[in-house]
Design an enzyme around this catalytic site. Sequence first.
Site, PDB file in Angstrom:
ATOM      1  CG  HIS A   1       0.045  -4.070   5.111  1.00 29.98           C
ATOM      2  ND1 HIS A   1      -0.752  -3.658   4.075  1.00 29.98           N
ATOM      3  CD2 HIS A   1       0.508  -5.297   4.756  1.00 29.98           C
ATOM      4  CE1 HIS A   1      -0.766  -4.581   3.136  1.00 29.98           C
ATOM      5  NE2 HIS A   1      -0.015  -5.587   3.523  1.00 29.98           N
ATOM      6  CB  SER A   2       1.701   1.284   8.779  1.00 31.22           C
ATOM      7  OG  SER A   2       1.460   2.336   7.852  1.00 31.22           O
ATOM      8  CE1 TYR A   3      -4.119   4.705  12.128  1.00 34.84           C
ATOM      9  CE2 TYR A   3      -3.662   5.171   9.830  1.00 34.84           C
ATOM     10  CZ  TYR A   3      -4.459   5.298  10.937  1.00 34.84           C
ATOM     11  OH  TYR A   3      -5.629   6.041  10.849  1.00 34.84           O
TER      12      TYR A   3
ATOM     13  NE  ARG B   1      -6.395  -0.040   0.607  1.00 38.29           N
ATOM     14  CZ  ARG B   1      -6.134  -0.809   1.667  1.00 38.29           C
ATOM     15  NH1 ARG B   1      -5.459  -0.323   2.690  1.00 38.29           N
ATOM     16  NH2 ARG B   1      -6.553  -2.056   1.707  1.00 38.29           N
TER      17      ARG B   1
ATOM     18  CE1 TYR C   1      -9.302  -4.758   6.637  1.00 34.38           C
ATOM     19  CE2 TYR C   1      -9.829  -2.900   8.050  1.00 34.38           C
ATOM     20  CZ  TYR C   1      -9.062  -3.464   7.057  1.00 34.38           C
ATOM     21  OH  TYR C   1      -8.049  -2.736   6.499  1.00 34.38           O
TER      22      TYR C   1
ATOM     23  CG  ASN D   1      -3.263  -7.169   1.296  1.00 34.93           C
ATOM     24  OD1 ASN D   1      -2.639  -8.158   0.902  1.00 34.93           O
ATOM     25  ND2 ASN D   1      -3.557  -6.965   2.575  1.00 34.93           N
ATOM     26  NE  ARG D   2      -9.614  -5.776   0.995  1.00 35.89           N
ATOM     27  CZ  ARG D   2      -8.658  -5.409   1.848  1.00 35.89           C
ATOM     28  NH1 ARG D   2      -7.413  -5.841   1.670  1.00 35.89           N
ATOM     29  NH2 ARG D   2      -8.939  -4.641   2.881  1.00 35.89           N
TER      30      ARG D   2
ATOM     31  CG  HIS E   1      -1.996  -1.076   1.081  1.00 40.84           C
ATOM     32  ND1 HIS E   1      -2.362  -1.898   2.116  1.00 40.84           N
ATOM     33  CD2 HIS E   1      -2.747  -1.458   0.006  1.00 40.84           C
ATOM     34  CE1 HIS E   1      -3.309  -2.743   1.690  1.00 40.84           C
ATOM     35  NE2 HIS E   1      -3.549  -2.498   0.417  1.00 40.84           N
ATOM     36  CB  ALA E   2       0.983   3.997  -2.477  1.00 41.94           C
ATOM     37  NE  ARG E   3      -3.987   4.678   2.908  1.00 43.46           N
ATOM     38  CZ  ARG E   3      -5.301   4.889   2.865  1.00 43.46           C
ATOM     39  NH1 ARG E   3      -5.765   5.992   2.315  1.00 43.46           N
ATOM     40  NH2 ARG E   3      -6.130   3.992   3.341  1.00 43.46           N
ATOM     41  CD  GLU E   4      -0.615   0.407   4.374  1.00 44.03           C
ATOM     42  OE1 GLU E   4       0.094  -0.624   4.357  1.00 44.03           O
ATOM     43  OE2 GLU E   4      -1.849   0.379   4.213  1.00 44.03           O
TER      44      GLU E   4
ATOM     45  CD  GLU F   1      -2.366  -3.121   9.384  1.00 42.59           C
ATOM     46  OE1 GLU F   1      -1.797  -2.021   9.195  1.00 42.59           O
ATOM     47  OE2 GLU F   1      -3.336  -3.495   8.726  1.00 42.59           O
TER      48      GLU F   1
HETATM   49  C1  9B3 Z   1      -6.165  -7.296   4.821  1.00 48.76           C
HETATM   50  C2  9B3 Z   1      -6.154  -8.551   4.278  1.00 48.76           C
HETATM   51 CL1  9B3 Z   1      -7.192  -8.942   2.945  1.00 48.76          CL
HETATM   52  C3  9B3 Z   1      -5.307  -9.537   4.780  1.00 48.76           C
HETATM   53  N1  9B3 Z   1      -5.292 -10.785   4.236  1.00 48.76           N
HETATM   54  N2  9B3 Z   1      -4.492  -9.253   5.800  1.00 48.76           N
HETATM   55  C4  9B3 Z   1      -4.494  -8.020   6.318  1.00 48.76           C
HETATM   56  C5  9B3 Z   1      -5.314  -7.006   5.858  1.00 48.76           C
HETATM   57  C6  9B3 Z   1      -5.261  -5.644   6.458  1.00 48.76           C
HETATM   58  C7  9B3 Z   1      -4.648  -4.599   5.553  1.00 48.76           C
HETATM   59  C8  9B3 Z   1      -5.564  -4.332   4.358  1.00 48.76           C
HETATM   60  O1  9B3 Z   1      -5.178  -4.704   3.255  1.00 48.76           O
HETATM   61  O2  9B3 Z   1      -6.647  -3.756   4.499  1.00 48.76           O
HETATM   62  C9  9B3 Z   1      -4.463  -3.379   6.340  1.00 48.76           C
HETATM   63 SE1  9B3 Z   1      -3.674  -1.921   5.414  1.00 48.76          SE
HETATM   64 ZN    ZN Z   2      -1.777  -1.909   4.057  1.00 45.75          ZN
END
Ligand code: 9B3
Ligand code: ZN
Length: 427
Positions: free
Chosen positions: A311-313, A241, A363, A258-259, A183-186, A385
């Site tokens: 990642h952060s934060y 991001r 989440y 990350n999706r 993620h770019a902003r982290e 994180e």
């Molecule tokens: C999200 C997913 Cl999909 C995963 N497998 N593990 C951690 C996260 C949290 C990060 C996200 O991509 O939203 C936090 Se920046």
């Molecule tokens: Zn992230």
Amino acid sequence: MKALLIWAVLLNFYKLPKTGDCASTHDQVLSIQVTTHQQADIVKNISSQYETVLWSPTSPEYIGAHTEVHLFVPANKLGTVTDLLQTHHLTHQVLLDNTEELIEMQTRNESSDPRSSASYYERYHSLEDIYYWINKTAQDYPDMVKVTLIGSSYEKRPLYVLKLSGRQERAEKRAIWIDCGIHAREWISPAFCLWFVQYSLNFYNLNNDITEMLNSMDIYVLPVMNPDGYKYTWTTNRMWRKNRSMSKESNCVGTDLNRNFDANWCTKGASNRPCDEIYCGQFPESEPEAEAVANFLRSHKDSVKLYLSIHSYGQMLLFPYSCSNEEVPNHAELFELVQEAAMKVRRYYRNNYKYGASAKTIYLAPGGSDDWAYNLGIHYSFTFELEDRGRYGFLLPPSLISKACNEALLALKSIALRVIQKTQPQP
Ligand code: 9B3
Ligand code: ZN
Ligand code: ZN
């Protein structure tokens, strides 16, 4: 009497900048306390308008009836946004009252710095500088560092991986994978990868833990998985991001890397709308950055025992699943590993990290790299994180880089050494 008058005047002056209609001249980050479902809907609405950027949670759909929301609001929209909050009885505090100044501090002196000084690792670096650093590091440690190109980004920037190895030859070496900057902003994330590489090379044969790690495992480090996005945060939009790929159906840019992995891809917790921050892309691994990492891991899946994504934060040590509420078969084992790591961070740095399975700790979110790596067979798979918990959020000042990195390093070493024991080749 006179004293009373002075008090009255002082009180009024004190009040003046706080009233809603007197807009600040600076971009701000607000912390908003949501306590009801109706308020959640209001904040969801605000966060998708007025050029605001949601910092936490990552997407409006994660906002519930008891969520603390961190929202970036540009100066010219502050009046409107705070009026709306007041109207709906939403309380808020100003987390950051001048983000421009913080951003300026983080990008100052960047190009003029001596690239070898110790303080190099206590600053943030532009993408060009990181590419230079990769080259220089490989030249300075030819016996311990090999650089491999694993693919290129949407805008055709190279994705370089550093392979760190100890000087002991061993047959069938196991390996660790660490990626930063999905993620770019982290920004603390790439800073950690640089910190980690530097630490490994400097303290090999001086620190027992890192020596043992490098003697028993090769360590692959991808310092910036999303170079196009990272570049964009330096030149155009610090809050970006996603990556920078163009979508065919819309004018919106970027997929959430990350999706984009093939783990319950694009189910609840991701979005199929290109304008959203958690857009899953056209199909699993549609993005060249995700595909490059997936290809590399597929071809090294027998040697890679530990997968780690930075990642952060929020200060959390997470493990699969994120894409389902199901527990992984070795849930208890992974829980023990993060629990021990968090305990060490608490003891040595007096800092609290949450830990647990992602879906329950942060989440429900599909398509993440850690879940995908787990399903590939890398059964020690984690997402860290890093700092902080929202005081500065993505704009963590350079003076706090060393603490954030040292505590993450401690957690990493703790987990890695356990994994080395657990995956000892049987004679
Ligand atoms: C999200 C997913 Cl999909 C995963 N497998 N593990 C951690 C996260 C949290 C990060 C996200 O991509 O939203 C936090 Se920046
Ligand atoms: Zn992230
Ligand atoms: Zn300003």
